[in-house]
Design a protein around this motif. Structure first.
Motif, short mmCIF file in Angstrom:
data_model
loop_
_atom_site.label_atom_id
_atom_site.label_comp_id
_atom_site.label_asym_id
_atom_site.label_seq_id
_atom_site.Cartn_x
_atom_site.Cartn_y
_atom_site.Cartn_z
N UNK A 51 0.84 -1.18 0.00
CA UNK A 51 0.00 0.00 0.00
C UNK A 51 0.89 1.24 0.00
N UNK A 52 0.43 2.29 -0.71
CA UNK A 52 1.09 3.59 -0.67
C UNK A 52 0.10 4.61 -0.11
N UNK A 76 0.70 -1.14 -9.97
CA UNK A 76 -0.69 -1.09 -9.55
C UNK A 76 -0.86 -1.23 -8.03
N UNK A 77 0.20 -0.90 -7.28
CA UNK A 77 0.10 -0.89 -5.82
C UNK A 77 -1.08 0.00 -5.40
N UNK A 96 -9.63 9.28 -10.40
CA UNK A 96 -9.57 8.98 -11.83
C UNK A 96 -8.15 8.89 -12.37
N UNK A 97 -7.15 9.40 -11.66
CA UNK A 97 -5.78 9.19 -12.11
C UNK A 97 -5.22 7.88 -11.58
N UNK A 98 -6.02 7.17 -10.76
CA UNK A 98 -5.60 5.84 -10.36
C UNK A 98 -5.55 5.57 -8.87
N UNK A 162 -6.90 2.11 -17.85
CA UNK A 162 -6.32 2.57 -16.60
C UNK A 162 -6.49 1.46 -15.55
N UNK A 163 -5.82 1.61 -14.41
CA UNK A 163 -5.90 0.60 -13.36
C UNK A 163 -7.34 0.37 -12.92
N UNK A 164 -8.08 1.45 -12.71
CA UNK A 164 -9.44 1.31 -12.23
C UNK A 164 -10.38 0.78 -13.32
#
Length: 234
Positions: A51-52, A76-77, A96-98, A162-164
Motif C-alpha cells: 500500500x502507498x 498497480x500498488x 480517476x488518475x488511479x 487505466x488501473x481502475x
C-alpha cells in the motif's frame, strides 16, 4: 503478500508523518516514510509495497503526478490519497488518475486505520485468488482478459485501460450476468461506499465502453440494467 504488510508513506508534514507512522506500526505494519514526491516515486518503482499512503501537496512531484506516473509504469500498488482539498472535483481527479481511496485532512486516525485495513484485506484476497487460480485468461468472444498480466485484447489488438478501468471490467466479467448497483461497484472496486459518488462509476463505465464497444450507445459487453446498475453480458 508477506506476513507483515509493507506500506510506503509519502507525507511532507513532519507531525502528520510521525502520527501516521506510529499508528500504522502499532497495527504491525512495516512502514517506510519519505517527505518528497520524487523520492516516493523512486521507492515505489524500486521495491514492492502492499500500500502507498500518498499526500497530494508534496515538494518535488505532487501526489497526483506520482500516482499518474506509477500507473503509467504499470505499477498497480493500491494508493490511499491524503488531501487538504475538500472539493468534489479534487477528490474525483484523485480517483480517476488511479488512486484507490482518499482521506480529506483533517481526518480521524480511526478512519485512517479502517481505510488501510480495508485496502489491505482486498490486497490479500486478490493475492490468494491469483494463487489458487488455474486460468490466467478469461475469453469472451473477441475479448480476452489476462488477470495476472492485467492486459486486455480485443480482436487481436491490445486495449489500453487505466488501473481502475481494468479492475472494474475484471470485477464485472468475473460474474457474467450478475447485476451490480453503483454502490456495489464503489465498494468492491474503490473500497468504500459513498452516496453521491455514483457518477465515478458512470464515468468509468462510459470510458470502458468507448474502448471496448464498436457502438458504445449499443454495448455488447458492459450492459446497463435500468434502475439497478450494470452487468457483464452473459
Amino acid at each position: 503478500m508477506s506476513d507483515k504488510p509493507k506500506i510506503l508513506l509519502v507525507e511532507d508534514d513532519k507531525d502528520i508523518n510521525q502520527l501516521i507512522c506510529l499508528n500504522l506500526e502499532a497495527l504491525d505494519y512495516a512502514v517506510t516514510s519519505v517527505a518528497d514526491g520524487a523520492e516516493g516515486f523512486a521507492l515505489a518503482k524500486a521495491q514492492p509495497f502492499d500500500l502507498i499512503v500518498l499526500d497530494i501537496m508534496l515538494p518535488g512531484l505532487d501526489g497526483l503526478t506520482v500516482c499518474k506516473c506509477l500507473r503509467q509504469e504499470h505499477i498497480f500498488t493500491p494508493i490511499l490519497m491524503l488531501t487538504a482539498k475538500n472539493t468534489e472535483a479534487d477528490r474525483v481527479i484523485g480517483l480517476e488518475v488511479g488512486a484507490d481511496d482518499y482521506l480529506t485532512k483533517p481526518f480521524s486516525i480511526l478512519e485512517l486505520r479502517a481505510r488501510v485495513k480495508a485496502i489491505l484485506r482486498r490486497v490479500k484476497f486478490n493475492h490468494n485468488a491469483q494463487v489458487v487460480s488455474t486460468d490466467e485468461c478469461d475469453t469472451f468472444g473477441e475479448l480476452i482478459i489476462d488477470r495476472n498480466k492485467r492486459t486486455v485484447d480485443l480482436a487481436g489488438k491490445a486495449v489500453r485501460l487505466t488501473a481502475k478501468e481494468f479492475d472494474l471490467l475484471l470485477y464485472l466479467a468475473s460474474s457474467p450476468g450478475r447485476v451490480y448497483s453503483r454502490n456495489d461497484l464503489l465498494d468492491a472496486v474503490w473500497g468504500y461506499k459513498h452516496s453521491g459518488y455514483e457518477h465515478t462509476v458512470n464515468s468509468h463505465i462510459n470510458r470502458l465502453r468507448s474502448k471496448l464497444e464498436k457502438d458504445p450507445a449499443n454495448p455488447i459487453y458492459v450492459l446497463t440494467v435500468w434502475g439497478v446498475g450494470y452487468k457483464f453480458n452473459d
